[in-house]
Design an enzyme around this catalytic site. Structure first.
Site, mmCIF file in Angstrom:
data_model
loop_
_atom_site.group_PDB
_atom_site.id
_atom_site.type_symbol
_atom_site.label_atom_id
_atom_site.label_comp_id
_atom_site.label_asym_id
_atom_site.label_seq_id
_atom_site.Cartn_x
_atom_site.Cartn_y
_atom_site.Cartn_z
ATOM 1 N N GLU A 198 12.767 29.458 2.052
ATOM 2 C CA GLU A 198 12.858 29.985 0.652
ATOM 3 C C GLU A 198 13.800 30.511 0.019
ATOM 4 O O GLU A 198 14.413 31.344 0.354
ATOM 5 C CB GLU A 198 11.832 31.625 0.712
ATOM 6 N N CYS A 206 14.289 36.347 -6.268
ATOM 7 C CA CYS A 206 13.580 35.053 -6.662
ATOM 8 C C CYS A 206 13.755 34.887 -8.228
ATOM 9 O O CYS A 206 13.655 33.303 -8.151
ATOM 10 C CB CYS A 206 13.977 34.658 -5.024
HETATM 11 P P1 NAD Z 1 22.827 34.439 1.708
HETATM 12 O O1 NAD Z 1 22.382 32.706 1.969
HETATM 13 O O2 NAD Z 1 23.826 34.411 0.998
HETATM 14 O O3 NAD Z 1 21.746 34.872 2.634
HETATM 15 C C1 NAD Z 1 20.903 34.771 2.896
HETATM 16 C C2 NAD Z 1 20.802 35.301 4.946
HETATM 17 O O4 NAD Z 1 21.906 33.949 5.271
HETATM 18 C C3 NAD Z 1 22.214 36.233 4.924
HETATM 19 O O5 NAD Z 1 21.141 36.947 6.347
HETATM 20 C C4 NAD Z 1 23.363 35.731 5.343
HETATM 21 O O6 NAD Z 1 24.248 36.912 6.731
HETATM 22 C C5 NAD Z 1 22.710 34.441 6.134
HETATM 23 N N1 NAD Z 1 23.816 33.589 5.798
HETATM 24 C C6 NAD Z 1 25.018 33.621 5.487
HETATM 25 N N2 NAD Z 1 26.044 32.050 5.672
HETATM 26 C C7 NAD Z 1 25.381 31.502 6.588
HETATM 27 C C8 NAD Z 1 25.333 30.107 7.781
HETATM 28 N N3 NAD Z 1 25.950 29.916 7.189
HETATM 29 N N4 NAD Z 1 24.406 30.187 8.688
HETATM 30 C C9 NAD Z 1 23.845 31.334 8.702
HETATM 31 N N5 NAD Z 1 23.421 31.567 8.104
HETATM 32 C C10 NAD Z 1 23.604 32.582 7.386
HETATM 33 O O7 NAD Z 1 21.611 34.902 0.027
HETATM 34 P P2 NAD Z 1 21.375 36.373 -0.502
HETATM 35 O O8 NAD Z 1 22.684 36.612 -1.247
HETATM 36 O O9 NAD Z 1 21.255 36.806 0.928
HETATM 37 O O10 NAD Z 1 20.242 36.478 -0.959
HETATM 38 C C11 NAD Z 1 19.996 36.102 -2.603
HETATM 39 C C12 NAD Z 1 19.209 34.207 -2.362
HETATM 40 O O11 NAD Z 1 18.233 34.636 -1.854
HETATM 41 C C13 NAD Z 1 19.062 33.904 -4.131
HETATM 42 O O12 NAD Z 1 19.180 33.113 -4.153
HETATM 43 C C14 NAD Z 1 17.819 34.802 -3.457
HETATM 44 O O13 NAD Z 1 16.841 33.615 -4.954
HETATM 45 C C15 NAD Z 1 16.846 33.619 -2.564
HETATM 46 N N6 NAD Z 1 15.834 34.379 -2.311
HETATM 47 C C16 NAD Z 1 14.714 34.027 -2.208
HETATM 48 C C17 NAD Z 1 13.439 34.126 -1.931
HETATM 49 C C18 NAD Z 1 12.194 33.067 -1.961
HETATM 50 O O14 NAD Z 1 11.284 34.015 -1.713
HETATM 51 N N7 NAD Z 1 12.551 32.140 -2.281
HETATM 52 C C19 NAD Z 1 13.356 35.479 -1.442
HETATM 53 C C20 NAD Z 1 14.625 36.619 -2.077
HETATM 54 C C21 NAD Z 1 15.268 35.896 -2.079
#
Ligand code: NAD
Length: 456
Positions: free
Chosen positions: A226, A261
């Site tokens: 997501e 999001c």
């Molecule tokens: P992010 O991708 O930076 O991090 C998300 C998670 O992934 C964190 O727990 C992080 O520690 C982990 N992570 C980071 N690098 C990783 C790797 N290489 N391998 C595995 N895990 C890793 O995102 P964020 O800043 O936490 O969230 C913001 C983003 O999420 C925005 O783009 C937003 O639109 C999206 N979002 C989408 C939804 C949806 O339902 N579609 C809901 C909420 C947020």
């Protein structure tokens, strides 16, 4: 790992990050505990989930304060989030029996055909910080209802909340080894990809989702992503109350500082309503207060992540260089905390970063369009596909536009909303897979087909 309050820039906690050995130990505990949970009758699993929901209610004030201290969300919005999570759990728990119980698809005197929804096993839930309760609940509640064990990796920006969630599951009576947190940054998330989980459920950015999907592909286990969005909204020329439309759509763009999001990220307005809409929109945004997120009546707190300030500044500078007008805001706020002025840009075009890349902050571009055809062409011009919205007094007109946009959700006269009864899913760079609805309840299961011939 230090936890920083984004409103004060003070360190509020120091946590110990998980390492390979502790992750391995947690995985083994989850693996050992899961079969007994799967064997418990669904009704008993539902009871534990309902108890967890009651604890969210009784602990709401404290949970909201903790959430605000680490993500900077105004405390009323934090409490709203916990309430929203309780509402979602009510739907998920209330419909679990209907959608997770065995289904008899055909029966003759000789043959029964039945579907059983078996849990996946031990799943990894790698999560985001912007709505940790809501996006967390979307995954771990149906996963537990279906009989899975969960390793929950909260975002490093919402780790205190992750630990509260773990505490409340234990208090609710869930076996202490069925829901465990993995604390740490992206490195800890990446380490989970090297382990043998039975499914990976990710909420976060496109960049990380792309990395995760590639890594998990070789494992041949379910994976859902997501991801982000660049959600468009169109205001047609037949809207009746332009002030109300401007207020509702401004809230859709700026609630939670635009860090949703499904925030409205691009607005297209029919030329006949454009000037009136801009005036009402800017007035609405200027009426909202910025300040300490712990205070009542604050609409804008700080951004959660310092780095996002640079992203927003870059988008604004790019837009201004290419001819955009700043109608309000435009700058970071001096002093302590990651505050950014709510910013409205007009005279924007599709070539500007602010109309292409996810802003994930309090910045919006508003563009004038001549007609529906131009609006549709602009709305479709994106790598993302999470939501799209149309404000119009004509339902057929709005639905016809929404059908043409390749997004997982269409809104008519509303925006930035989620319903537990409807599937939440992205398309293109917004991801794939479904949470919520009957489809999201079953996303954490493997359907097994039984062909049962009654005579040997
Ligand atoms: P992010 O991708 O930076 O991090 C998300 C998670 O992934 C964190 O727990 C992080 O520690 C982990 N992570 C980071 N690098 C990783 C790797 N290489 N391998 C595995 N895990 C890793 O995102 P964020 O800043 O936490 O969230 C913001 C983003 O999420 C925005 O783009 C937003 O639109 C999206 N979002 C989408 C939804 C949806 O339902 N579609 C809901 C909420 C947020």
């Amino acid at each position: 790992m230090d936890v920083i309050n984004p409103a004060t820039e003070e360190r509020i906690a120091t946590l110990t990050e998980d390492i390979a050995a502790t992750l391995q130990e947690k995985w083994q505990q989850l693996k050992a505990a899961q079969p007994a949970w799967q064997a418990r009758p669904l009704e008993e699993r539902i009871t534990v989930v309902k108890r967890f929901s009651e604890l969210l209610e009784t602990n709401k004030t404290q949970l909201a304060q903790i959430l605000t201290s680490e993500v900077g969300k105004p405390v009323t919005q934090s409490a709203n989030e916990v309430s929203g999570a309780i509402g979602r759990i009510s739907w998920l728990a209330g419909n679990a029996a209907k959608y997770l119980a065995d289904e008899i698809m055909g029966e003759t005197p000789d043959l029964e055909e039945r579907i059983a929804y078996e849990p996946l096993g031990v799943i990894a839930n790698i999560s985001a910080w912007n709505y940790p309760y809501l996006v967390g609940v979307n995954v771990f509640v149906p996963a537990l209802l279906a009989g899975n064990a969960v390793l929950y990796k909260p975002s490093e920006y919402a780790s205190l909340t992750g630990l509260q969630i773990e505490r409340l599951w234990k208090e609710a009576g869930l076996d202490a080894h069925l829901f465990l947190t993995a604390i740490g940054t992206g490195n800890v998330g990446a380490a989970l990809l090297e382990m043998p989980f039975d499914g990976y459920f990710f909420t976060g950015s496109y960049k990380t989702g792309h990395f995760i999907y590639n890594k998990v592909a070789a494992k041949m286990v379910p994976c859902q992503c997501e991801l982000g969005g660049k959600d468009p909204l169109y205001v047609a020329d037949d809207v009746t109350d332009i002030i109300a439309v401007a207020a509702a759509t401004a809230d859709g763009a700026f609630y939670n500082n635009g860090q949703s999001c499904c925030s409205v990220e691009r607005i297209y307005v029919h030329e006949n309503k454009y000037d009136a809409y801009i005036e009402a929109f800017v007035n609405e945004v200027r009426s909202w207060k910025t300040g300490a997120p712990t205070e009542e009546g604050i609409y804008f707190g700080p951004l959660t992540r310092k780095e996002q300030i640079g992203v927003l500044e870059n988008q604004i500078a790019d837009a201004v260089r290419k001819g955009a007008q700043i109608r309000t805001g435009g700058n970071r706020v001096d002093g302590k905390g990651y505050y950014f002025q709510p910013t409205v840009l007009t005279d924007v075009n599709a070539g500007m970063l602010v109309m292409k890349e996810e802003s994930f902050g309090p910045v919006i571009g508003i563009m004038k369009v001549k007609n529906d055809a131009e609006a549709i062409a602009q709305m479709k011009d994106t790598e993302y596909g999470l939501t799209a919205s149309v404000y119009s007094s004509g339902q057929a007109r709005a639905e016809s536009i929404l059908q043409q946009v390749n997004a997982g959700t269409g809104y008519w006269n509303c925006c930035d909303r989620v319903s537990a009864a409807l599937p939440w899913s992205g398309r293109k760079h917004s991801g794939f897979g479904t949470t919520l609805s009957h489809s999201g309840l079953r996303a954490f299961t493997k359907a097994k087909a039984y062909h049962l011939r009654k005579h040997s």
